[in-house]
Design a protein around this motif. Structure first.
Motif, short mmCIF file in Angstrom:
data_model
loop_
_atom_site.label_atom_id
_atom_site.label_comp_id
_atom_site.label_asym_id
_atom_site.label_seq_id
_atom_site.Cartn_x
_atom_site.Cartn_y
_atom_site.Cartn_z
N ALA A 114 0.77 -1.04 -0.11
CA ALA A 114 0.11 -0.02 -0.08
C ALA A 114 0.55 1.57 -0.25
CB ALA A 114 -0.86 -0.10 1.05
N MET A 115 2.07 1.35 0.67
CA MET A 115 3.03 2.54 0.75
C MET A 115 3.44 2.58 -0.73
SD MET A 115 4.32 2.12 4.62
CE MET A 115 5.24 3.77 4.67
N SER A 116 3.79 1.61 -1.38
CA SER A 116 4.48 1.55 -2.49
C SER A 116 3.59 2.16 -3.47
CB SER A 116 5.00 0.37 -3.03
OG SER A 116 5.90 -0.37 -1.99
N LEU A 117 2.20 1.81 -3.51
CA LEU A 117 1.46 2.31 -4.21
C LEU A 117 0.94 3.77 -3.97
CD1 LEU A 117 -0.91 1.70 -6.37
CD2 LEU A 117 -2.48 1.04 -4.48
N ALA A 118 1.02 4.18 -2.75
CA ALA A 118 0.68 5.50 -2.57
C ALA A 118 1.89 6.50 -3.21
CB ALA A 118 0.57 5.72 -0.91
N PHE A 119 3.13 5.84 -2.91
CA PHE A 119 4.46 6.63 -3.45
C PHE A 119 4.33 6.67 -4.98
CE2 PHE A 119 8.64 6.52 -5.16
CZ PHE A 119 9.25 7.60 -4.63
N GLY A 120 3.87 5.56 -5.77
CA GLY A 120 3.93 5.47 -6.98
C GLY A 120 2.75 6.54 -7.61
N VAL A 121 1.54 6.39 -6.96
CA VAL A 121 0.43 7.59 -7.31
C VAL A 121 0.78 8.76 -7.16
CG1 VAL A 121 -1.66 8.04 -6.57
CG2 VAL A 121 -1.18 5.52 -6.97
N SER A 122 1.52 9.19 -6.10
CA SER A 122 2.05 10.60 -5.76
C SER A 122 3.00 11.18 -7.02
CB SER A 122 2.74 10.66 -4.36
OG SER A 122 1.73 10.31 -3.20
N ALA A 123 3.89 10.19 -7.15
CA ALA A 123 4.76 10.45 -8.39
C ALA A 123 4.12 10.62 -9.77
CB ALA A 123 5.96 9.40 -8.54
N ALA A 124 3.22 10.01 -10.06
CA ALA A 124 2.46 10.01 -11.19
C ALA A 124 1.56 11.24 -11.21
CB ALA A 124 1.42 8.69 -11.40
N LEU A 125 0.86 11.53 -10.05
CA LEU A 125 0.32 12.86 -10.01
C LEU A 125 1.30 13.91 -10.21
CD1 LEU A 125 -2.25 12.23 -7.16
CD2 LEU A 125 -2.80 12.43 -9.43
N LEU A 126 2.37 14.00 -9.72
CA LEU A 126 3.43 15.18 -9.82
C LEU A 126 3.87 14.98 -11.28
CD1 LEU A 126 5.20 17.40 -8.79
CD2 LEU A 126 6.97 15.55 -8.56
N ARG A 127 4.15 14.01 -11.96
CA ARG A 127 4.12 13.93 -13.31
C ARG A 127 3.05 14.60 -14.38
NH1 ARG A 127 5.02 8.21 -16.54
NH2 ARG A 127 2.78 8.44 -16.01
N ARG A 128 1.87 14.35 -13.83
CA ARG A 128 0.76 14.77 -14.39
C ARG A 128 0.68 16.27 -14.55
NH1 ARG A 128 -5.43 13.93 -12.54
NH2 ARG A 128 -4.75 15.70 -11.30
N GLU A 129 1.18 16.98 -13.28
CA GLU A 129 1.05 18.35 -13.12
C GLU A 129 2.05 19.02 -14.15
OE1 GLU A 129 -0.76 20.42 -11.05
OE2 GLU A 129 -1.79 18.50 -10.86
N ARG A 130 3.16 18.21 -14.78
CA ARG A 130 4.06 18.80 -15.53
C ARG A 130 3.55 18.48 -16.88
NH1 ARG A 130 9.48 16.90 -12.14
NH2 ARG A 130 9.29 18.69 -10.34
N THR A 131 3.01 17.43 -17.32
CA THR A 131 2.97 17.09 -18.61
C THR A 131 1.29 16.98 -18.72
OG1 THR A 131 2.40 14.56 -17.98
CG2 THR A 131 4.89 15.44 -18.41
N GLY A 132 0.31 17.00 -18.02
CA GLY A 132 -1.04 17.02 -18.35
C GLY A 132 -1.61 15.67 -18.56
N VAL A 133 -0.77 14.53 -18.44
CA VAL A 133 -1.24 13.34 -18.89
C VAL A 133 -0.91 12.30 -17.62
CG1 VAL A 133 -0.55 11.34 -20.50
CG2 VAL A 133 -0.35 13.67 -21.15
N GLY A 134 -2.08 11.63 -17.44
CA GLY A 134 -1.86 10.67 -16.24
C GLY A 134 -1.08 9.27 -16.65
N GLY A 135 -1.69 8.28 -16.33
CA GLY A 135 -0.72 7.03 -16.55
C GLY A 135 -1.22 5.83 -15.61
N SER A 136 -0.42 4.74 -15.39
CA SER A 136 -0.76 3.62 -14.69
C SER A 136 0.42 3.37 -13.85
CB SER A 136 -1.00 2.46 -15.38
OG SER A 136 0.15 1.97 -16.46
N VAL A 137 -0.02 2.71 -12.71
CA VAL A 137 0.87 2.36 -11.68
C VAL A 137 0.73 1.10 -11.39
CG1 VAL A 137 1.93 2.96 -9.34
CG2 VAL A 137 1.33 4.89 -10.91
N ASP A 138 1.77 0.26 -11.31
CA ASP A 138 1.66 -1.31 -10.97
C ASP A 138 2.44 -1.46 -9.75
OD1 ASP A 138 -0.08 -2.08 -12.96
OD2 ASP A 138 1.36 -1.77 -14.19
N VAL A 139 1.86 -2.19 -8.74
CA VAL A 139 2.67 -2.62 -7.68
C VAL A 139 2.24 -4.11 -7.51
CG1 VAL A 139 3.00 -0.26 -6.62
CG2 VAL A 139 1.01 -1.69 -5.92
N SER A 140 2.83 -5.03 -6.66
CA SER A 140 2.65 -6.20 -6.55
C SER A 140 2.87 -6.67 -4.96
CB SER A 140 3.13 -7.26 -7.27
OG SER A 140 4.80 -7.20 -7.11
#
Length: 370
Positions: A114-140
Motif C-alpha cells: 500500500a505504501m509503495s502504491l501511494a508513493f507511485g501514485v504521488s509520483a504519477a500525479l506530480l508527473r501529470r502536473e508537468r505533462t497534463g497526462v495521467g498514467g498507470s502505476v503497478d505494484v505487487s
C-alpha cells in the motif's frame, strides 16, 4: 475501523450494464482510480489500466497484483501470509510456530504494498502536473515483500553465487530426505555477521524484561563495550571463520552482565552513551505510551454505533491541513443518493438505478456486487 476511516462508499453491481454510466461519471471527475480485482477481472469489465487511461487522459490508475503482471504466477491468487512465504520474508523474519515458519500478526507485505502504491501514485500525479497526462502505476505484493527483505536479496555474483549454488544443492537434498524446516534453515547464510548476530545487534534478557540494542557502527560497538566494561579483542580486526568460538564465549559473558540488572538500568546507561536501545514492548503497552502520545500518534474516534475507539493517526505529518485524522466511514450504502446527486444524476435516474439494482441505499440488503 482501523483502515477505512474517511472513505465514502457507493455500492455498484459492476457487471450490470446500467453501472457503466455511474463509473464514467466517477472516472471523469477522479484524479486516481485504484484497482484490486482478482486476476483478469478488470480486463473483463473494461476497467483495466490501458482501457481507462485511453479514455480518461488525466486519470492515474493504480493496480495491485499478487505476483506481478507477467510470468507463470501472474494469475495466481495471493494474500499476505502466502506472499511472505513465497518471497523468503517469512523465513528471514525467523518466527516459528510448533517448529514451522509462520508470519507475524501484522500483514507487513500488505502494508508495504500500500505504501509503495501511494508513493507511485504521488509520483504519477506530480508527473501529470508537468505533462497534463495521467498514467498507470503497478505494484505487487511479491515485490513489496521482497523489498522488506532487501538485505537478504543482494549478492555478489563473483563471491556469493557459488556459495548459494552449494546451499541450494544441500537444501534440495534435505528436502528429498524429508528433513524438517529447522534443519533446512540451519544451512542458510545470514546477511549479518557473527559479531552482529551474537553481540551487537540483538535482544538481551535483563533482570526483569528484554531489551533490544543496535550497535550498527564501529563507534557504537566501542561505546557498548565501554558501558559493559569488557573487551572485544577482535573488534578492530577483519572477520574470519575462526572468530565464532571467540564470539560464542563473549556472547555468554555479555548475556550474564546484562541479565544481572533491570532493564531501566541498561536503558538509562546505554541512552546516556548514545547507543540505540529500547525495551521490547507489547502492542497493548503503546496506548498510554508518553512518547507516542506526545507526538499525536493516536487519535480518539467516536463511532456512532460501536462507541469510542483509540486508533492510530496518519504516519506522516504535513503542515497546514494535511494528513488529518478522519472520522468513521458512514454506514455502507447510506450515502448512495448523496454521492449520485454530487455526480449530477437526477432523482428519477437515481430511483431507476435502485429499482434495477445497479445500486442500493439499504445497508441491510445483502447480495454480491460482483
Amino acid at each position: 475501523m482501523p483502515r477505512n476511516r474517511g472513505k465514502r462508499a457507493l455500492p455498484l453491481a459492476i457487471r450490470h450494464p446500467g453501472a457503466r454510466a455511474v463509473f464514467d461519471r466517477l472516472l471523469e471527475r477522479a484524479d486516481v482510480a485504484l484497482m484490486n480485482f482478482r486476476p483478469g477481472l478488470a480486463e473483463q469489465l473494461g476497467l483495466d489500466a490501458p482501457t481507462l487511461t485511453r479514455r480518461f487522459k488525466r486519470l492515474v490508475v493504480g493496480s495491485v497484483t499478487g505476483f506481478g503482471t507477467e510470468g507463470p504466477e501472474a494469475s495466481f491468487a495471493a494474500m499476505d501470509p502466502v506472499v511472505q512465504a513465497r518471497t523468503g520474508l517469512m523465513a528471514a523474519n525467523g518466527r516459528l510456530n510448533e517448529g514451522r515458519p509462520t508470519s507475524g500478526d501484522p500483514v507487513v507485505a500488505d502494508y508495504m504494498c500500500a505504501m509503495s502504491l501511494a508513493f507511485g501514485v504521488s509520483a504519477a500525479l506530480l508527473r501529470r502536473e508537468r505533462t497534463g497526462v495521467g498514467g498507470s502505476v503497478d505494484v505487487s505484493l511479491m515485490q513489496a515483500a521482497m523489498t522488506l527483505a532487501n538485505n537478504q536479496l543482494i549478492r555478489s555474483e563473483d563471491e556469493d553465487a557459488p556459495r548459494h549454488e552449494r546451499i541450494l544443492g544441500e537444501l534440495a537434498g534435505l528436502r528429498r530426505a524429508g528433513a524438517g524446516y529447522a534443519e533446512q534453515a540451519a544451512i542458510m547464510t545470514s546477511a549479518r555477521t557473527a559479531p552482529m548476530l551474537k553481540i551487537y545487534l540483538r535482544t538481551y534478557d535483563t533482570a526483569d524484561a528484554p531489551i533490544a540494542i543496535a550497535c550498527g557502527s564501529h563507534s557504537l560497538r566501542r561505546k557498548f563495550l565501554t558501558v559493559l566494561d569488557i573487551e572485544d579483542s577482535l573488534l578492530d580486526k577483519p572477520e574470519s571463520e575462526g572468530d565464532r568460538d571467540h564470539y560464542d564465549q563473549l556472547k555468554g559473558e555479555v548475556e550474564a552482565i546484562i541479565r544481572a540488572k533491570p532493564s531501566t538500568h541498561w536503558i538509562a546507561r546505554l541512552n546516556e552513551a548514545g547507543i540505540p536501545v529500547s525495551p521490547v514492548k507489547f502492542p497493548v503497552e503503546l496506548f498510554d505510551d508518553p512518547q507516542a502520545n506526545a507526538n499525536g500518534m493516536f487519535h480518539r474516534l467516536r463511532h456512532p454505533d460501536a462507541g469510542d475507539f483509540t486508533v492510530l493517526s496518519p504516519p506522516v505529518a504535513l503542515d497546514g491541513d494535511g494528513f488529518r485524522s478522519r472520522e468513521p466511514t458512514a454506514p455502507f450504502a447510506s450515502e448512495t443518493r448523496t454521492i449520485l446527486r454530487e455526480l449530477d444524476f437526477m432523482d428519477a435516474e437515481i430511483d431507476e438505478f435502485i429499482a434495477t439494482e445497479v445500486t442500493r441505499e439499504n445497508a441491510l440488503e445483502s447480495r454480491s456486487t460482483l
